[in-house]
Design a protein around this motif. Structure first.
Motif, PDB file in Angstrom:
ATOM      1  N   PHE A   8       0.835  -1.205   0.000  1.00 30.85           N
ATOM      2  CA  PHE A   8       0.000   0.000   0.000  1.00 30.85           C
ATOM      3  C   PHE A   8       0.870   1.255   0.000  1.00 30.85           C
ATOM      4  CE2 PHE A   8      -2.224   3.416   2.216  1.00 30.85           C
ATOM      5  CZ  PHE A   8      -3.368   3.523   1.434  1.00 30.85           C
ATOM      6  N   LEU A   9       1.992   1.226   0.728  1.00 32.70           N
ATOM      7  CA  LEU A   9       2.871   2.398   0.831  1.00 32.70           C
ATOM      8  C   LEU A   9       3.870   2.513  -0.324  1.00 32.70           C
ATOM      9  CD1 LEU A   9       3.624   2.311   4.679  1.00 32.70           C
ATOM     10  CD2 LEU A   9       2.077   3.878   3.459  1.00 32.70           C
ATOM     11  N   GLY A  10       3.804   1.608  -1.285  1.00 32.14           N
ATOM     12  CA  GLY A  10       4.660   1.704  -2.461  1.00 32.14           C
ATOM     13  C   GLY A  10       6.034   1.067  -2.311  1.00 32.14           C
ATOM     14  N   PHE A  11       6.200   0.181  -1.342  1.00 29.54           N
ATOM     15  CA  PHE A  11       7.466  -0.527  -1.152  1.00 29.54           C
ATOM     16  C   PHE A  11       7.455  -1.825  -1.967  1.00 29.54           C
ATOM     17  CE2 PHE A  11       7.656   2.351   2.267  1.00 29.54           C
ATOM     18  CZ  PHE A  11       8.841   2.252   2.971  1.00 29.54           C
ATOM     19  N   GLU A  12       8.642  -2.332  -2.253  1.00 26.23           N
ATOM     20  CA  GLU A  12       8.803  -3.632  -2.895  1.00 26.23           C
ATOM     21  C   GLU A  12       9.700  -4.495  -2.016  1.00 26.23           C
ATOM     22  OE1 GLU A  12      10.448  -2.888  -6.755  1.00 26.23           O
ATOM     23  OE2 GLU A  12       8.603  -1.960  -7.477  1.00 26.23           O
ATOM     24  N   VAL A  13       9.597  -5.809  -2.181  1.00 27.58           N
ATOM     25  CA  VAL A  13      10.449  -6.719  -1.420  1.00 27.58           C
ATOM     26  C   VAL A  13      11.898  -6.510  -1.861  1.00 27.58           C
ATOM     27  CG1 VAL A  13      11.022  -9.143  -0.969  1.00 27.58           C
ATOM     28  CG2 VAL A  13       8.624  -8.408  -1.039  1.00 27.58           C
ATOM     29  N   LEU A  14      12.751  -6.310  -0.883  1.00 25.26           N
ATOM     30  CA  LEU A  14      14.178  -6.118  -1.112  1.00 25.26           C
ATOM     31  C   LEU A  14      14.907  -7.460  -1.069  1.00 25.26           C
ATOM     32  CD1 LEU A  14      16.685  -4.228  -1.270  1.00 25.26           C
ATOM     33  CD2 LEU A  14      16.570  -4.044   1.207  1.00 25.26           C
ATOM     34  N   GLY A  15      14.480  -8.315  -0.160  1.00 23.29           N
ATOM     35  CA  GLY A  15      15.074  -9.636  -0.024  1.00 23.29           C
ATOM     36  C   GLY A  15      14.217 -10.483   0.889  1.00 23.29           C
ATOM     37  N   ASP A  16      14.111 -11.775   0.591  1.00 23.19           N
ATOM     38  CA  ASP A  16      13.330 -12.704   1.403  1.00 23.19           C
ATOM     39  C   ASP A  16      14.200 -13.937   1.624  1.00 23.19           C
ATOM     40  OD1 ASP A  16      11.520 -14.443   2.597  1.00 23.19           O
ATOM     41  OD2 ASP A  16       9.910 -14.006   1.179  1.00 23.19           O
ATOM     42  N   TYR A  17      14.627 -14.134   2.871  1.00 24.82           N
ATOM     43  CA  TYR A  17      15.563 -15.193   3.205  1.00 24.82           C
ATOM     44  C   TYR A  17      14.931 -16.293   4.037  1.00 24.82           C
ATOM     45  CZ  TYR A  17      18.620 -11.632   1.410  1.00 24.82           C
ATOM     46  OH  TYR A  17      19.188 -10.683   0.593  1.00 24.82           O
ATOM     47  N   GLY A  18      13.624 -16.406   3.988  1.00 27.01           N
ATOM     48  CA  GLY A  18      12.938 -17.460   4.735  1.00 27.01           C
ATOM     49  C   GLY A  18      12.650 -17.091   6.172  1.00 27.01           C
ATOM     50  N   ASP A  19      13.677 -16.652   6.916  1.00 28.23           N
ATOM     51  CA  ASP A  19      13.476 -16.262   8.308  1.00 28.23           C
ATOM     52  C   ASP A  19      13.613 -14.755   8.497  1.00 28.23           C
ATOM     53  OD1 ASP A  19      16.196 -16.039   7.857  1.00 28.23           O
ATOM     54  OD2 ASP A  19      16.782 -16.950   9.759  1.00 28.23           O
ATOM     55  N   MET A  20      13.798 -14.035   7.393  1.00 27.57           N
ATOM     56  CA  MET A  20      13.915 -12.577   7.429  1.00 27.57           C
ATOM     57  C   MET A  20      13.482 -12.036   6.070  1.00 27.57           C
ATOM     58  SD  MET A  20      17.211 -10.278   8.433  1.00 27.57           S
ATOM     59  CE  MET A  20      16.750  -9.968  10.127  1.00 27.57           C
ATOM     60  N   TRP A  39      13.126  -4.185   7.694  1.00 28.40           N
ATOM     61  CA  TRP A  39      13.261  -5.636   7.753  1.00 28.40           C
ATOM     62  C   TRP A  39      12.547  -6.188   8.971  1.00 28.40           C
ATOM     63  CZ3 TRP A  39      16.048  -8.631   4.250  1.00 28.40           C
ATOM     64  CH2 TRP A  39      16.825  -7.916   3.326  1.00 28.40           C
ATOM     65  N   ILE A  40      12.036  -7.416   8.844  1.00 32.35           N
ATOM     66  CA  ILE A  40      11.521  -8.154   9.993  1.00 32.35           C
ATOM     67  C   ILE A  40      12.192  -9.521  10.040  1.00 32.35           C
ATOM     68  CG2 ILE A  40       9.291  -6.958   9.961  1.00 32.35           C
ATOM     69  CD1 ILE A  40       8.051  -9.631   8.915  1.00 32.35           C
ATOM     70  N   GLY A  41      12.360 -10.022  11.247  1.00 32.31           N
ATOM     71  CA  GLY A  41      12.863 -11.371  11.475  1.00 32.31           C
ATOM     72  C   GLY A  41      12.178 -11.929  12.704  1.00 32.31           C
ATOM     73  N   GLU A  42      12.072 -13.240  12.778  1.00 34.57           N
ATOM     74  CA  GLU A  42      11.363 -13.850  13.897  1.00 34.57           C
ATOM     75  C   GLU A  42      12.184 -13.779  15.183  1.00 34.57           C
ATOM     76  OE1 GLU A  42       8.209 -17.328  14.614  1.00 34.57           O
ATOM     77  OE2 GLU A  42       9.687 -17.663  13.052  1.00 34.57           O
ATOM     78  N   ALA A  43      11.517 -13.456  16.274  1.00 30.07           N
ATOM     79  CA  ALA A  43      12.149 -13.445  17.594  1.00 30.07           C
ATOM     80  C   ALA A  43      12.506 -14.872  17.996  1.00 30.07           C
ATOM     81  CB  ALA A  43      11.203 -12.827  18.621  1.00 30.07           C
ATOM     82  N   ASP A  44      13.497 -15.004  18.874  1.00 30.25           N
ATOM     83  CA  ASP A  44      13.846 -16.329  19.380  1.00 30.25           C
ATOM     84  C   ASP A  44      12.864 -16.728  20.490  1.00 30.25           C
ATOM     85  OD1 ASP A  44      14.680 -14.978  21.728  1.00 30.25           O
ATOM     86  OD2 ASP A  44      16.809 -15.199  21.253  1.00 30.25           O
ATOM     87  N   ALA A  45      13.017 -17.937  21.015  1.00 29.56           N
ATOM     88  CA  ALA A  45      12.086 -18.472  22.026  1.00 29.56           C
ATOM     89  C   ALA A  45      12.004 -17.565  23.246  1.00 29.56           C
ATOM     90  CB  ALA A  45      12.497 -19.885  22.422  1.00 29.56           C
ATOM     91  N   GLU A  46      13.131 -17.064  23.715  1.00 26.82           N
ATOM     92  CA  GLU A  46      13.133 -16.172  24.880  1.00 26.82           C
ATOM     93  C   GLU A  46      12.381 -14.883  24.567  1.00 26.82           C
ATOM     94  OE1 GLU A  46      13.810 -14.982  28.741  1.00 26.82           O
ATOM     95  OE2 GLU A  46      14.216 -16.953  27.874  1.00 26.82           O
TER      96      GLU A  46
END
Length: 148
Positions: free
Chosen positions: A30-42, A53-60
């Motif tokens: 919606f904001l006009g961004f495109e995917v820069l990179g997709d590494y499965g977990d980030m 960028w987003i990445g999944e938090a660890d268990a803690e």
């Protein structure tokens, strides 16, 4: 002397990667961004100037949700071109069922914004400032809301 010329990117950790990837994917499209990179977990998006960028938090990290007021991230603001863009973003967020914590309004003189939460409660903002001054109008006032 070393001089910072900009902020290259922001990386956040999320509790449910698939849920957040879907949320941010729709938001950034919606904001006009495109995917820069997709590494499965980030995954990261860019508009050619800003990278997020987003990445999944660890268990803690997943043991408790983010709370505004904790040490660390308070909110991230996307500067938009106009008040109309802020209003359009708010309409999109409502359509998406996003949690809008402060609706589109003038929070400070000539500062118009909408504040909302991502799926983990991280506070985001779409804002513009100086539009009235640029147009020669002296509308001011507004209220402080809970924008801080």
């Amino acid at each position: 002397m070393v001089q910072v010329v900009g902020i290259d990117h922001l990386v956040i950790r999320v509790g449910d990667f698939a849920r957040s990837k879907a949320f941010y994917g729709r938001l950034f499209a919606f904001l006009g961004f495109e995917v820069l990179g997709d590494y499965g977990d980030m995954i990261g998006w860019t508009n050619g100037k800003t990278r997020f960028w987003i990445g999944e938090a660890d268990a803690e990290g997943k043991k408790r949700k983010h709370r505004v007021g904790d040490i660390g991230f308070h909110h991230y603001a996307f500067e938009l071109r106009s008040r109309k863009d802020v209003d359009d973003l708010e309409a999109f967020l409502k359509q998406e069922g996003a949690d809008i914590v402060d609706p589109a309004d003038e929070y400070y003189e000539d500062y118009y914004a909408v504040f909302f939460l991502d799926p983990d409660g991280l506070k985001l903002e779409g804002m513009t400032y100086g539009e009235n001054a640029a147009n020669g109008s002296a509308k001011g006032g507004g209220h402080a809301g809970s924008a801080g």
